[in-house]
Motif scaffolding. Structure first.
Motif, PDB file in Angstrom:
ATOM      1  N   VAL A  59       4.384   1.926  -4.744  1.00 52.68           N
ATOM      2  CA  VAL A  59       3.874   1.732  -6.102  1.00 52.68           C
ATOM      3  C   VAL A  59       4.880   0.930  -6.934  1.00 52.68           C
ATOM      4  CG1 VAL A  59       3.201   2.908  -8.238  1.00 52.68           C
ATOM      5  CG2 VAL A  59       2.409   3.778  -6.031  1.00 52.68           C
ATOM      6  N   ARG A  60       6.158   1.279  -6.841  1.00 50.69           N
ATOM      7  CA  ARG A  60       7.192   0.560  -7.587  1.00 50.69           C
ATOM      8  C   ARG A  60       7.228  -0.918  -7.192  1.00 50.69           C
ATOM      9  NH1 ARG A  60      11.776  -1.601  -7.297  1.00 50.69           N
ATOM     10  NH2 ARG A  60      12.201  -1.098  -5.140  1.00 50.69           N
ATOM     11  N   LEU A  61       7.189  -1.183  -5.896  1.00 54.99           N
ATOM     12  CA  LEU A  61       7.226  -2.565  -5.417  1.00 54.99           C
ATOM     13  C   LEU A  61       5.972  -3.335  -5.841  1.00 54.99           C
ATOM     14  CD1 LEU A  61       8.655  -1.990  -1.833  1.00 54.99           C
ATOM     15  CD2 LEU A  61       9.820  -3.098  -3.764  1.00 54.99           C
ATOM     16  N   ALA A  62       4.821  -2.690  -5.752  1.00 56.52           N
ATOM     17  CA  ALA A  62       3.577  -3.359  -6.147  1.00 56.52           C
ATOM     18  C   ALA A  62       3.623  -3.738  -7.613  1.00 56.52           C
ATOM     19  CB  ALA A  62       2.377  -2.457  -5.871  1.00 56.52           C
ATOM     20  N   ARG A  63       4.029  -2.805  -8.464  1.00 55.22           N
ATOM     21  CA  ARG A  63       4.061  -3.076  -9.905  1.00 55.22           C
ATOM     22  C   ARG A  63       5.042  -4.192 -10.268  1.00 55.22           C
ATOM     23  NH1 ARG A  63       3.680   3.102 -12.253  1.00 55.22           N
ATOM     24  NH2 ARG A  63       1.484   3.424 -11.674  1.00 55.22           N
ATOM     25  N   ALA A 117      -3.961 -10.434 -10.368  1.00 58.26           N
ATOM     26  CA  ALA A 117      -4.353 -11.704 -10.979  1.00 58.26           C
ATOM     27  C   ALA A 117      -5.178 -12.547 -10.007  1.00 58.26           C
ATOM     28  CB  ALA A 117      -3.122 -12.484 -11.438  1.00 58.26           C
ATOM     29  N   SER A 118      -4.831 -12.487  -8.710  1.00 57.65           N
ATOM     30  CA  SER A 118      -5.562 -13.312  -7.741  1.00 57.65           C
ATOM     31  C   SER A 118      -5.566 -12.642  -6.372  1.00 57.65           C
ATOM     32  CB  SER A 118      -4.921 -14.696  -7.616  1.00 57.65           C
ATOM     33  OG  SER A 118      -3.687 -14.607  -6.919  1.00 57.65           O
ATOM     34  N   GLN A 119      -6.516 -13.051  -5.559  1.00 56.47           N
ATOM     35  CA  GLN A 119      -6.599 -12.546  -4.193  1.00 56.47           C
ATOM     36  C   GLN A 119      -5.367 -12.966  -3.388  1.00 56.47           C
ATOM     37  OE1 GLN A 119      -9.798 -13.942  -1.550  1.00 56.47           O
ATOM     38  NE2 GLN A 119     -10.301 -11.775  -1.287  1.00 56.47           N
ATOM     39  N   ALA A 120      -4.878 -14.174  -3.617  1.00 55.35           N
ATOM     40  CA  ALA A 120      -3.697 -14.653  -2.891  1.00 55.35           C
ATOM     41  C   ALA A 120      -2.487 -13.766  -3.188  1.00 55.35           C
ATOM     42  CB  ALA A 120      -3.404 -16.108  -3.258  1.00 55.35           C
ATOM     43  N   GLN A 121      -2.308 -13.373  -4.447  1.00 57.62           N
ATOM     44  CA  GLN A 121      -1.174 -12.519  -4.791  1.00 57.62           C
ATOM     45  C   GLN A 121      -1.336 -11.117  -4.215  1.00 57.62           C
ATOM     46  OE1 GLN A 121      -1.608 -13.619  -8.928  1.00 57.62           O
ATOM     47  NE2 GLN A 121       0.494 -14.419  -8.949  1.00 57.62           N
ATOM     48  N   LEU A 122      -2.551 -10.603  -4.231  1.00 59.78           N
ATOM     49  CA  LEU A 122      -2.820  -9.305  -3.614  1.00 59.78           C
ATOM     50  C   LEU A 122      -2.468  -9.338  -2.137  1.00 59.78           C
ATOM     51  CD1 LEU A 122      -4.175  -6.494  -3.164  1.00 59.78           C
ATOM     52  CD2 LEU A 122      -6.343  -7.718  -3.002  1.00 59.78           C
ATOM     53  N   HIS A 123      -2.952 -10.334  -1.422  1.00 62.09           N
ATOM     54  CA  HIS A 123      -2.735 -10.401   0.019  1.00 62.09           C
ATOM     55  C   HIS A 123      -1.286 -10.736   0.373  1.00 62.09           C
ATOM     56  CE1 HIS A 123      -6.823  -9.508   1.180  1.00 62.09           C
ATOM     57  NE2 HIS A 123      -7.194 -10.228   0.133  1.00 62.09           N
ATOM     58  N   ALA A 124      -0.592 -11.459  -0.499  1.00 59.45           N
ATOM     59  CA  ALA A 124       0.834 -11.715  -0.272  1.00 59.45           C
ATOM     60  C   ALA A 124       1.614 -10.408  -0.354  1.00 59.45           C
ATOM     61  CB  ALA A 124       1.367 -12.708  -1.302  1.00 59.45           C
ATOM     62  N   SER A 180       1.505  -6.583   5.962  1.00 60.01           N
ATOM     63  CA  SER A 180       0.974  -5.934   7.155  1.00 60.01           C
ATOM     64  C   SER A 180       0.319  -4.586   6.860  1.00 60.01           C
ATOM     65  CB  SER A 180       2.102  -5.740   8.170  1.00 60.01           C
ATOM     66  OG  SER A 180       3.107  -4.925   7.598  1.00 60.01           O
ATOM     67  N   GLY A 181       0.284  -4.175   5.601  1.00 60.45           N
ATOM     68  CA  GLY A 181      -0.376  -2.921   5.252  1.00 60.45           C
ATOM     69  C   GLY A 181       0.567  -1.738   5.291  1.00 60.45           C
ATOM     70  N   PRO A 182       0.010  -0.532   5.345  1.00 59.10           N
ATOM     71  CA  PRO A 182       0.840   0.677   5.333  1.00 59.10           C
ATOM     72  C   PRO A 182       1.746   0.752   6.548  1.00 59.10           C
ATOM     73  CG  PRO A 182      -1.504   1.226   5.132  1.00 59.10           C
ATOM     74  CD  PRO A 182      -1.410  -0.229   5.419  1.00 59.10           C
ATOM     75  N   ASP A 183       2.924   1.418   6.372  1.00 61.61           N
ATOM     76  CA  ASP A 183       3.777   1.603   7.537  1.00 61.61           C
ATOM     77  C   ASP A 183       3.132   2.617   8.476  1.00 61.61           C
ATOM     78  OD1 ASP A 183       4.485   4.283   6.865  1.00 61.61           O
ATOM     79  OD2 ASP A 183       6.239   3.628   5.751  1.00 61.61           O
ATOM     80  N   ASP A 184       3.690   2.777   9.659  1.00 63.37           N
ATOM     81  CA  ASP A 184       3.072   3.627  10.681  1.00 63.37           C
ATOM     82  C   ASP A 184       2.902   5.066  10.220  1.00 63.37           C
ATOM     83  OD1 ASP A 184       2.834   1.474  12.361  1.00 63.37           O
ATOM     84  OD2 ASP A 184       4.653   1.936  13.510  1.00 63.37           O
ATOM     85  N   GLY A 185       3.893   5.611   9.495  1.00 60.54           N
ATOM     86  CA  GLY A 185       3.804   6.982   9.016  1.00 60.54           C
ATOM     87  C   GLY A 185       2.688   7.157   8.016  1.00 60.54           C
TER      88      GLY A 185
END
Length: 93
Positions: free
Chosen positions: A26-30, A57-64, A68-73
């Motif tokens: 959450v901290r990194l996303a914000r 703001a944009s799909q490109a920023q979301l996907h950047a 790779s998504g959530p970590d394994d845990g």
């Protein structure tokens, strides 16, 4: 603008631990470019549910940010999900 909204389901005995493990995400996303809001939270009536809300703001920023998504845990703790991405046209007043 992109809105990501929905929920994840996790084992109710592991939900608090799952959310504790998401604090840094959450901290990194914000702090990420293009993130206007990012929240994960325990549902008030369903002990298996984690609510998800993101605004970008944009799909490109979301996907950047997503990478790779959530970590394994985190991925292993998710039993199910219904999270959707919406493109929103902002109205100017």
């Amino acid at each position: 603008m992109i809105i990501v909204s929905g929920y994840l389901t996790v084992n109710p005995t592991e939900r608090a631990s799952y959310l504790d493990g998401c604090v840094e995400v959450v901290r990194l996303a914000r702090a990420a470019d293009g993130c206007h809001d990012f929240a994960l939270g325990a549902d008030l009536s369903d002990p298996t549910r984690v609510n998800v809300y993101e605004r970008w703001a944009s799909q490109a920023q979301l996907h950047a940010f997503r990478g790779s998504g959530p970590d394994d845990g985190q991925q292993a703790a998710i039993l199910g999900a219904d999270v959707r991405e919406y493109t929103v046209n902002e109205l100017q007043s």
